[in-house]
Design an enzyme around this catalytic site. Structure first.
Site, PDB file in Angstrom:
ATOM      1  N   HIS A 128       1.367  -1.609  -0.085  1.00 38.47           N
ATOM      2  CA  HIS A 128      -0.094   0.059   0.180  1.00 38.47           C
ATOM      3  C   HIS A 128       0.985   1.492   0.254  1.00 38.47           C
ATOM      4  O   HIS A 128       1.124   2.430   1.129  1.00 38.47           O
ATOM      5  CB  HIS A 128      -0.884   0.115   0.990  1.00 38.47           C
ATOM      6  N   ASP A 231      -2.310  -1.618  11.995  1.00 38.21           N
ATOM      7  CA  ASP A 231      -3.273  -1.787  10.847  1.00 38.21           C
ATOM      8  C   ASP A 231      -4.569  -3.212  11.600  1.00 38.21           C
ATOM      9  O   ASP A 231      -3.995  -3.901  12.497  1.00 38.21           O
ATOM     10  CB  ASP A 231      -2.318  -2.446   9.809  1.00 38.21           C
ATOM     11  N   CYS A 271      -3.449   3.513   9.553  1.00 35.82           N
ATOM     12  CA  CYS A 271      -3.980   3.841   8.286  1.00 35.82           C
ATOM     13  C   CYS A 271      -5.765   3.927   8.036  1.00 35.82           C
ATOM     14  O   CYS A 271      -6.037   4.553   7.482  1.00 35.82           O
ATOM     15  CB  CYS A 271      -3.428   3.016   7.324  1.00 35.82           C
TER      16      CYS A 271
HETATM   17  N1  NVA Z   1      -4.302  -3.962   5.239  1.00 38.07           N
HETATM   18  C1  NVA Z   1      -5.212  -3.258   5.346  1.00 38.07           C
HETATM   19  C2  NVA Z   1      -5.365  -2.223   4.947  1.00 38.07           C
HETATM   20  C3  NVA Z   1      -6.364  -1.053   4.452  1.00 38.07           C
HETATM   21  C4  NVA Z   1      -6.362   0.166   3.677  1.00 38.07           C
HETATM   22  C5  NVA Z   1      -5.927  -3.884   4.393  1.00 38.07           C
HETATM   23  O1  NVA Z   1      -5.600  -4.136   3.215  1.00 38.07           O
HETATM   24  O2  NVA Z   1      -7.834  -3.969   3.732  1.00 38.07           O
HETATM   25  N1   CP Z   2      -6.216   3.295   4.590  1.00 40.96           N
HETATM   26  C1   CP Z   2      -6.855   3.646   3.988  1.00 40.96           C
HETATM   27  O1   CP Z   2      -6.580   3.292   2.553  1.00 40.96           O
HETATM   28  O2   CP Z   2      -8.016   3.250   3.706  1.00 40.96           O
HETATM   29  P1   CP Z   2      -9.496   3.123   2.790  1.00 40.96           P
HETATM   30  O3   CP Z   2      -9.160   1.920   2.197  1.00 40.96           O
HETATM   31  O4   CP Z   2     -10.798   3.462   3.226  1.00 40.96           O
HETATM   32  O5   CP Z   2      -9.314   3.441   1.660  1.00 40.96           O
END
Ligand code: NVA
Ligand code: CP
Length: 314
Positions: A128, A231, A271
């Site tokens: 990300h 997270d 995040c």
């Molecule tokens: N690790 C999480 C981050 C969300 C912004 C996901 O992939 O769902």
């Molecule tokens: N942190 C983040 O990417 O948030 P969303 O999943 O809301 O885009």
């Protein structure tokens, strides 16, 4: 060949610093960039849900004089089996860039292979990067002397990520290695970050001076941290593992006890979205050391910096 942003490592350490300085300039002087992408369109393909990424990219394109298209993967022909390659080629004929939020990282790689416009990774199962450049910007703001923005302040500081060794952990390692910030990942056995990503970060860290560590030691891992980051324990796509993960991550919640092991003044980041009472206590995430909303805001400024860097015709 267009320039892509699939990973923080697509940019050299000097380019990451340039991106951070540009994001800050855009934040401080937004009017200077109002027409930077006039007449341009960004296609945004989403296989997964999003609040921050969708809104910040869409608003960012508008503020730069362009336009963004929201394309839910289930509503376009990808959802009926049209190939990634054909989708990339077709959208390249209409749009000036594609941001994609996907499951497998190979999907953004395949888009990049076949598109003739820049591809931006808006989150994959593996990485990300837009989020962690934004995290670095937020820390630079908090750690720079008042009224200044000095990317060099990250050198020698320590970010400790506690929790699942997931996409966030990987991209935080990458951004630490690129900026000279130390990164400690504290994850239970079986949930530690990808060994290849850790290895590439250790290699880059030899150039930039950052210290990269991975441990399951919840007592000692956070010691010396200037920022603790966490997270969710079950990412998008892992919902059915939620109950199992709650058990396996027991003891890894970031609470006041854990914050107490870090340096005085240690900041807290996430995040988002957050699950209060799971990976973080409400007391910490809503407390005075939490900078989660500065962090969320900076998604906008960093997305604009990424878009300008990849898409403006200079
Ligand atoms: N690790 C999480 C981050 C969300 C912004 C996901 O992939 O769902
Ligand atoms: N942190 C983040 O990417 O948030 P969303 O999943 O809301 O885009």
């Amino acid at each position: 060949m267009p320039r892509h942003f699939l990973s923080v490592t697509d940019f050299s350490p000097a380019e990451v610093a340039d991106l951070l300085n540009l994001a800050n300039d855009i934040k401080v002087q937004p009017d200077k960039y109002r027409g930077a992408l006039a007449g341009q369109t960004l296609a945004m393909i989403f296989q997964k849900k999003s609040t921050r990424t969708r809104v910040s990219f869409e608003v960012g394109m508008y503020q730069l004089g362009g336009h963004a298209l929201f394309l839910s993967a289930s509503d376009i022909q990808i959802g009926r089996g049209e190939t990634i390659a054909d989708t990339a080629r077709v959208i390249s004929r209409y749009c000036n860039g594609i941001m994609a939020r996907v499951y497998g990282h190979e999907i953004v790689e395949e888009l990049a292979q076949h598109a003739s416009v820049p591809i931006i990774n808006g989150l994959s199962d593996l990485e990300h990067p837009c989020q962690t450049v934004c995290d670095a910007q937020t820390l630079v703001e908090h750690w720079s002397p008042a009224g200044t923005f000095d990317v060099g302040v990250l050198r020698g500081k320590t970010l400790c990520y506690v929790g699942d060794g997931n996409n966030m952990a990987h991209s935080l390692l990458d951004v630490g290695a690129a900026t000279g910030m130390n990164v400690t990942i504290v994850s239970p056995q079986g949930y530690q970050p990808d060994v290849n990503i850790v290895a590439r970060c250790k290699l880059l860290a030899m150039e930039t001076g950052s210290l990269i560590r991975v441990t399951d030691d919840i007592e000692n891992g956070p010691r010396g941290a200037d920022c603790i980051y966490t997270d969710v324990w079950a990412s998008m796509g892992q919902e059915e593992e939620h109950a199992k993960r709650l058990k396996e991550f027991a003891g890894y919640m970031v609470d006041e006890t854990m914050m107490g092991r870090a340096n005085p003044g240690c900041l807290f980041m996430h995040c988002l979205p957050a699950h209060r009472g799971e990976e973080v206590s409400a007391e910490v995430v809503d407390g005075p050391r939490s900078i989660i909303f500065d962090e969320a805001e900076n998604r906008l400024h960093v997305q604009k910096a990424i878009l300008v860097t990849l898409m403006s015709k200079h």
